[in-house]
Design a protein around this motif. Structure first.
Motif, PDB file in Angstrom:
ATOM      1  N   ASP A 279      -3.499   2.137  -9.407  1.00  0.00           N
ATOM      2  CA  ASP A 279      -2.539   1.438  -8.548  1.00  0.00           C
ATOM      3  C   ASP A 279      -2.872  -0.054  -8.499  1.00  0.00           C
ATOM      4  O   ASP A 279      -3.065  -0.617  -7.428  1.00  0.00           O
TER       5      ASP A 279
ATOM      6  N   ASP B 285      -2.498  -3.811 -11.303  1.00  0.00           N
ATOM      7  CA  ASP B 285      -1.498  -4.562 -12.076  1.00  0.00           C
ATOM      8  C   ASP B 285      -0.841  -3.621 -13.085  1.00  0.00           C
ATOM      9  O   ASP B 285      -1.512  -3.026 -13.921  1.00  0.00           O
TER      10      ASP B 285
ATOM     11  N   HIS C 147      -8.876  -9.532  -0.642  1.00  0.00           N
ATOM     12  CA  HIS C 147      -8.468  -8.144  -0.432  1.00  0.00           C
ATOM     13  C   HIS C 147      -9.698  -7.260  -0.225  1.00  0.00           C
ATOM     14  O   HIS C 147      -9.734  -6.423   0.690  1.00  0.00           O
TER      15      HIS C 147
ATOM     16  N   ALA D 146     -10.381  -4.816 -13.184  1.00  0.00           N
ATOM     17  CA  ALA D 146     -10.680  -3.383 -13.233  1.00  0.00           C
ATOM     18  C   ALA D 146     -11.005  -2.905 -14.646  1.00  0.00           C
ATOM     19  O   ALA D 146     -11.847  -2.020 -14.821  1.00  0.00           O
TER      20      ALA D 146
ATOM     21  N   GLN E 299       0.841  -1.197   0.000  1.00  0.00           N
ATOM     22  CA  GLN E 299       0.000   0.000   0.000  1.00  0.00           C
ATOM     23  C   GLN E 299       0.878   1.250   0.000  1.00  0.00           C
ATOM     24  O   GLN E 299       2.069   1.181   0.279  1.00  0.00           O
ATOM     25  N   VAL E 300       0.273   2.391  -0.313  1.00  0.00           N
ATOM     26  CA  VAL E 300       1.007   3.651  -0.257  1.00  0.00           C
ATOM     27  C   VAL E 300       1.449   3.913   1.180  1.00  0.00           C
ATOM     28  O   VAL E 300       0.848   3.416   2.131  1.00  0.00           O
TER      29      VAL E 300
ATOM     30  N   GLY F 238      -7.356  -0.632  -7.949  1.00  0.00           N
ATOM     31  CA  GLY F 238      -6.468  -1.349  -7.023  1.00  0.00           C
ATOM     32  C   GLY F 238      -6.746  -0.952  -5.587  1.00  0.00           C
ATOM     33  O   GLY F 238      -6.208   0.026  -5.084  1.00  0.00           O
TER      34      GLY F 238
ATOM     35  N   LEU G 177      -6.634  -3.174  -2.673  1.00  0.00           N
ATOM     36  CA  LEU G 177      -5.915  -3.936  -1.650  1.00  0.00           C
ATOM     37  C   LEU G 177      -6.745  -3.912  -0.346  1.00  0.00           C
ATOM     38  O   LEU G 177      -7.909  -4.271  -0.372  1.00  0.00           O
TER      39      LEU G 177
ATOM     40  N   SER H 296      -5.249   3.349   0.893  1.00  0.00           N
ATOM     41  CA  SER H 296      -5.310   4.598   0.106  1.00  0.00           C
ATOM     42  C   SER H 296      -6.759   5.038  -0.072  1.00  0.00           C
ATOM     43  O   SER H 296      -7.047   6.241  -0.157  1.00  0.00           O
TER      44      SER H 296
ATOM     45  N   GLU I  17     -11.209  -3.933  -7.424  1.00  0.00           N
ATOM     46  CA  GLU I  17     -10.312  -4.948  -6.847  1.00  0.00           C
ATOM     47  C   GLU I  17     -10.662  -6.311  -7.425  1.00  0.00           C
ATOM     48  O   GLU I  17     -11.817  -6.695  -7.464  1.00  0.00           O
ATOM     49  N   ILE I  18      -9.643  -7.040  -7.833  1.00  0.00           N
ATOM     50  CA  ILE I  18      -9.877  -8.355  -8.455  1.00  0.00           C
ATOM     51  C   ILE I  18      -9.902  -9.481  -7.427  1.00  0.00           C
ATOM     52  O   ILE I  18     -10.474 -10.545  -7.684  1.00  0.00           O
TER      53      ILE I  18
HETATM   54  N1  SAM Z   1      -4.104   1.295  -3.638  1.00  0.00           N
HETATM   55  C1  SAM Z   1      -3.786   0.370  -2.554  1.00  0.00           C
HETATM   56  C2  SAM Z   1      -3.219   1.157  -1.398  1.00  0.00           C
HETATM   57  O1  SAM Z   1      -2.305   1.967  -1.635  1.00  0.00           O
HETATM   58  O2  SAM Z   1      -3.694   0.973  -0.256  1.00  0.00           O
HETATM   59  C3  SAM Z   1      -2.775  -0.659  -3.004  1.00  0.00           C
HETATM   60  C4  SAM Z   1      -3.185  -1.452  -4.197  1.00  0.00           C
HETATM   61  S1  SAM Z   1      -2.096  -2.822  -4.526  1.00  0.00           S
HETATM   62  C5  SAM Z   1      -0.620  -2.006  -5.004  1.00  0.00           C
HETATM   63  C6  SAM Z   1      -2.730  -3.449  -6.044  1.00  0.00           C
HETATM   64  C7  SAM Z   1      -4.078  -4.150  -5.941  1.00  0.00           C
HETATM   65  O3  SAM Z   1      -4.589  -4.321  -7.275  1.00  0.00           O
HETATM   66  C8  SAM Z   1      -4.019  -5.536  -5.315  1.00  0.00           C
HETATM   67  O4  SAM Z   1      -4.940  -5.626  -4.271  1.00  0.00           O
HETATM   68  C9  SAM Z   1      -4.410  -6.471  -6.454  1.00  0.00           C
HETATM   69  O5  SAM Z   1      -5.170  -7.594  -6.036  1.00  0.00           O
HETATM   70  C10 SAM Z   1      -5.242  -5.559  -7.330  1.00  0.00           C
HETATM   71  N2  SAM Z   1      -5.309  -5.981  -8.746  1.00  0.00           N
HETATM   72  C11 SAM Z   1      -4.371  -6.636  -9.472  1.00  0.00           C
HETATM   73  N3  SAM Z   1      -4.807  -6.843 -10.714  1.00  0.00           N
HETATM   74  C12 SAM Z   1      -6.041  -6.313 -10.784  1.00  0.00           C
HETATM   75  C13 SAM Z   1      -7.019  -6.221 -11.821  1.00  0.00           C
HETATM   76  N4  SAM Z   1      -6.798  -6.727 -13.038  1.00  0.00           N
HETATM   77  N5  SAM Z   1      -8.181  -5.605 -11.545  1.00  0.00           N
HETATM   78  C14 SAM Z   1      -8.412  -5.075 -10.304  1.00  0.00           C
HETATM   79  N6  SAM Z   1      -7.528  -5.140  -9.297  1.00  0.00           N
HETATM   80  C15 SAM Z   1      -6.365  -5.756  -9.533  1.00  0.00           C
END
Ligand code: SAM
Length: 220
Positions: free
Chosen positions: A138, A140, A93, A117, A39-40, A64, A66, A70, A88-89
């Protein structure tokens, strides 16, 4: 080394950033649930919140979720009639995020959409939803170009698009990189450069999250 200094400086600025117990609890909950700690940082979350406040954002889109860390920072910038859609996928999470957002009293403001997403964003385009004022990308990283295109389609003049993890320890500058994450950032940057509707910059950051950065693009 430098990373220890970056940590110490982030810690020094902690009182200025002002992460509260609800946000700290969201981090604890995510860690306890075994979520990746990607996360950030508090300082970065605060930056997102200040950007949303400065933009007067009423509608925020996040790609994204998580554990919703954020999301909480951004949703707290919204007025009472505001809305935040976050994609979120991963169902596990999303479940952690739902709990932390409820604890933050933000369940009514935030809509967590489970699924890929890109599908969610295309559906929002098809539905002709009201444009978003701020988009935080934020998820993939290889999909960054797709998310940028869809974010622009869900924007209005003045919308701010923020893309995280765009420096990647400096790897973004390596034109020979075959890392799909780097390629995703570089293709996104090429599209920003080629898009006359976008005024953009990049901010390199150091801190508790290491050496990374954001791309910020404003829609004309
Ligand atoms: N924004 C969050 C924070 O700062 O608290 C962190 C997000 S984390 C870096 C990335 C998230 O994107 C993960 O939870 C992951 O499961 C999700 N993710 C990955 N591929 C995805 C997709 N195709 N569609 C939606 N979410 C996806």
């Amino acid at each position: 080394g430098p990373a220890a200094t970056w940590d110490a400086v982030d810690a020094y600025f902690g009182p200025l950033v002002g992460e509260d117990d609800v946000l700290a609890a969201a981090t604890t909950r995510a860690r306890a649930a075994g979520l990746p700690e990607i996360q950030v940082s508090p300082a970065q979350g605060r930056l997102l919140q200040l950007l949303a406040l400065t933009a007067g954002a009423r509608r925020v889109l996040e790609v994204g979720t998580l554990g919703g860390y954020s999301t909480i920072w951004l949703a707290r910038a919204l007025p009472s009639d505001g809305a935040l859609v976050t994609c979120e996928i991963d169902a596990a999470h999303a479940a952690v995020a739902r709990e932390s957002l409820a604890q933050a009293g933000l369940a009514g403001v935030v809509d967590i959409v489970l699924g890929p997403a890109a599908d969610t964003l295309r559906r929002l385009v098809d539905e002709g939803v009201e444009p978003f004022d701020l988009v935080f990308v934020d998820a993939d990283k290889p999909s960054n170009p797709v998310y940028l295109d869809l974010a622009v389609r869900l924007s209005r003049p003045g919308t701010l698009i923020v893309v995280d993890n765009t420096v990647r320890g400096g790897a973004v500058a390596d034109a020979a990189s075959t890392d799909p994450n780097v390629l995703g950032v570089r293709e996104m940057v090429d599209r920003v450069v080629a898009d006359p509707r976008l005024d953009a910059t990049a901010v390199q950051t150091v801190g508790s999250k290491g050496y990374d950065g954001f791309v910020l693009a404003r829609v004309r």
